[in-house]
Design an enzyme around this catalytic site. Sequence first.
Site, PDB file in Angstrom:
ATOM      1  N   GLU A 124       0.855  -1.181   0.000  1.00  0.00           N
ATOM      2  CA  GLU A 124       0.000   0.000   0.000  1.00  0.00           C
ATOM      3  C   GLU A 124       0.903   1.248   0.000  1.00  0.00           C
ATOM      4  O   GLU A 124       1.844   1.307   0.780  1.00  0.00           O
ATOM      5  CB  GLU A 124      -0.909   0.042   1.228  1.00  0.00           C
ATOM      6  CG  GLU A 124      -1.918   1.178   1.112  1.00  0.00           C
ATOM      7  CD  GLU A 124      -2.921   1.223   2.267  1.00  0.00           C
ATOM      8  OE1 GLU A 124      -2.852   0.382   3.185  1.00  0.00           O
ATOM      9  OE2 GLU A 124      -3.774   2.112   2.229  1.00  0.00           O
ATOM     10  N   MET A 266       0.521  -2.784   8.682  1.00  0.00           N
ATOM     11  CA  MET A 266      -0.205  -2.915   7.420  1.00  0.00           C
ATOM     12  C   MET A 266      -1.168  -4.101   7.480  1.00  0.00           C
ATOM     13  O   MET A 266      -0.804  -5.191   7.902  1.00  0.00           O
ATOM     14  CB  MET A 266       0.823  -3.105   6.287  1.00  0.00           C
ATOM     15  CG  MET A 266       0.206  -3.274   4.926  1.00  0.00           C
ATOM     16  SD  MET A 266      -0.752  -1.804   4.440  1.00  0.00           S
ATOM     17  CE  MET A 266      -1.989  -2.564   3.406  1.00  0.00           C
ATOM     18  N   GLU A 301      -5.382  -2.797  12.752  1.00  0.00           N
ATOM     19  CA  GLU A 301      -5.079  -3.624  11.565  1.00  0.00           C
ATOM     20  C   GLU A 301      -6.048  -4.794  11.474  1.00  0.00           C
ATOM     21  O   GLU A 301      -6.495  -5.164  10.394  1.00  0.00           O
ATOM     22  CB  GLU A 301      -3.634  -4.116  11.588  1.00  0.00           C
ATOM     23  CG  GLU A 301      -2.569  -3.016  11.714  1.00  0.00           C
ATOM     24  CD  GLU A 301      -2.722  -1.868  10.737  1.00  0.00           C
ATOM     25  OE1 GLU A 301      -3.288  -2.071   9.649  1.00  0.00           O
ATOM     26  OE2 GLU A 301      -2.294  -0.733  11.069  1.00  0.00           O
TER      27      GLU A 301
END
Length: 871
Positions: A124, A266, A301
């Site tokens: 990302e 992430m 997350e």
Amino acid sequence: MRTDEPHAIHLKDYRAPDFRVPEVALDFFLDPQATRVAARMRMVRTGAAGAPLVLNGEALKLVSVAIDGHPLKPDQYTLEPELLTIPDVPDKFILDVVTEIAPADNTLLSGLYTAKGLFCTQCEAEGFRRITYFFDRPDVLAVYTTRIEADKKLYPVLLSNGNLMEKGDLANGKHFAVWNDPFPKPSYLFALVAGDLGVLEDSIVTMSGRTVDLKIFVEHGNEPRATYAMDSLKRAMKWDEEAYGREYDLDIFMIVAVSAFNFGAMENKGLNIFNDRVLLASPETATDDDYARIEGVVAHEYFHNWSGDRITCRDWFQLSLKEGFTVFRDQGFSADMRSKAVKRIEDVRALRLRQFQEDAGPLAHPVQPQSYITIDNFYTSTIYEKGAEVIGMLKTLVGDEAYRKATDLYFSRHDGQAATVEDWVKCFEDATGRDLAQFRLWYRQAGTPTITASGHYDAAKKTYALTLAQALKPTPGQPEKLPMHIPVRLGMVGKSGRALPLTLEGDNAPGPEERVLELTAPQQTFVFTGVEEEPLVSMGRRFSAPAEFRIEQSAADRTHLMAHDPDSFNRWEAGQTAARTAILAMMKGAAPDPLYVAAIGPVLERALDDMAFAANMLSLPLESEIAMAMDVVDPDAIHAARVALIRAVAAAHRGAFDALYGKLSDTAAFSPDAASAGKRALRNAALRFLTAADDGAAADLAARHYRTATNMTDMVAGLAALARMTSPEADKAFAHFHDRFAKNALVLDKWFGLQATSPRADTVERVKALMKDSHYDLKNPNRVRALIGAFSGNQLRFHAADGSGYTLVGDVIRQLDGVNAMVAARMAGAFETWRRFDPARQALMRAELEATLKTPGLSSNMFEVVSKMLA
Ligand code: B3K
Ligand code: ZN
């Protein structure tokens, strides 16, 4: 100066992709210098007949490309630095692309890179294109099968998204693993990890009775430091089932901790990757703040599994759809795990510090931006924290039950899709029947609205007329603003301290003691009836909108609210306003406000009732928060006045601080829970005042505090006090800390950070010396942030009048730009407030920005932020 000025991407230009890619099979042959990636993609045309196939790619060596098994000749495609175009393709076909990459040379830490012998990915927003040629955009969703082949000794653990399908040994000491993720996902959620890692294992039974294996991979030896993250994960999974009805969907959920990472963590599907800073904790190495952050980020997350992965974003202009919502979800989780009031205070404090600053400066942008040059620059506090506030306002407006109905509708209606902010708001309209047309402006208009209240009490009629006016200043590209739809939660407190009922004209029964007014016009008057005494208005309770609430109140009114407001958030808020007002007055020569100083007395008397809250009541607004209230920021005067107020409070309540400190000094075994953390926070707040004189006695106390500490929270508190002082005690403690933790990178980061945030006059020199320390490493984002990031947050020393702080940071960002442009551009944000200082400082900062813009080979990341700051 760049001549090829990077061009902007606009939301209005969004076009659906020309192809679907239902399946992707990736085959990785891992090698740090030359990793080969064979990608097989099934393509189906969905757009215009005859449209060419245009794929993103960056820093790739193309080895071969084939359609339906037929290799293409060089004249059948064109290769540009960031695009692969194949003009002539059928409507349905299999594309095979083989690329080669060098993960060991990837200092940008985007795509596939190596760190400490580990392969790991970060895709990302646009890192997947650094692995293979692909539609690297969030609205192309594919089912991924990933085969990884690598040396078995060096990389015994091979991970990717989804479920493990197969693994086995190969010739030449190699082995392989095959993973399949059945949930279609965009490329930015792809992940791969390979290395020699230890693992902490657990499992959980979900609400429908399925068992899910949980694994956290860490460097060997660090397994015990992952237990708090595991515990947080299990609590988060349960909370999401209860609060949002969301169940986990794969058979396994994995987290990997890595030491080189561009940001926190992430949410790759089924395989979250974490900066170890927000994963590893033990009492000896982590502070209570670290524990709280780990709990929050692990939850964040994990929550993305639904708000981000199952439902993703159509394009990056919708980023807040997943980020704002997921922040709102993690804030709710942490509030439930800890104290709601304290969590709200912390969140608002962070919002004001970062987002209000952003909104007031040259980088201001709406929660839904309209254009960007580099999307990496838009992972901002506005997208995240203001985005979360917008969702909080929706919840306030529709109520808890309707909120849940709306989110249920969103999850069922858009599951498996790449959605938009508009889809989200529509779910609220459909679930509640409300018209949110005006509310949508919160997504479109940048800037922090000001809400100014004025009241008139009519003693004879027993009415109170409250007039609320809203205003929103122009921001870059938005000269004119429309009035917003703002929920204003409030209460009224009598002089006696009792809460007064809020009965609006026309109500047929006495009203509640708190209500939410909806401000939709530039100005509105609300008339309350049956008001028995002249009220004090407690406005914007729990910070009901990301706005600046203004109301004319005397110091006496504020200290009255500080003691009597039934809303604890607003008791804190009243204290902050009182302190800020006092400090601003002191800068003009006033003495410390005796009312504020006296008001700390009752806070100390009641401190043991809610210790975490009391610690917040005792923490004065930060120097940068005070700066926000000034037209021309004077960092030296702010620092001096703030220290003087702390000293005045300390002198007035010495005995009470002493008593409190003593009472809290027991040696119970460490536990990271909120109550124990609150107790440490309160004791350390007392320490701040007890060492306020920064003299020899203060150094002795701080050194004793440091030496007798049994956990990292207390060690850091002692060290932070010493960091303010120039004394042998301070030098001794810093040397001891360094030697004890030299091998622990995360703890050493604290050592760097504490020195960088010191108010000492020699701080710039010390930071420069620390940059020569053998532990300093420009390639490690945590280390650079710990030293340089922390220093640029040191308002007093970064803004040193001689410009030495500016040059230091300017030099670092220019150098770092060539190593890791994403982190460098973020760090350049230090100059964001440059226009708010005096002409001399402005000129110095401007010179740094201009020098940066002229740097040969400047990244587009840096170009974007710096050119916007200078515009
Ligand atoms: N989604 C990631 C952030 C990615 C940043 C890319 N520059 C972490 C998070 O917000 O959960
Ligand atoms: Zn997120």
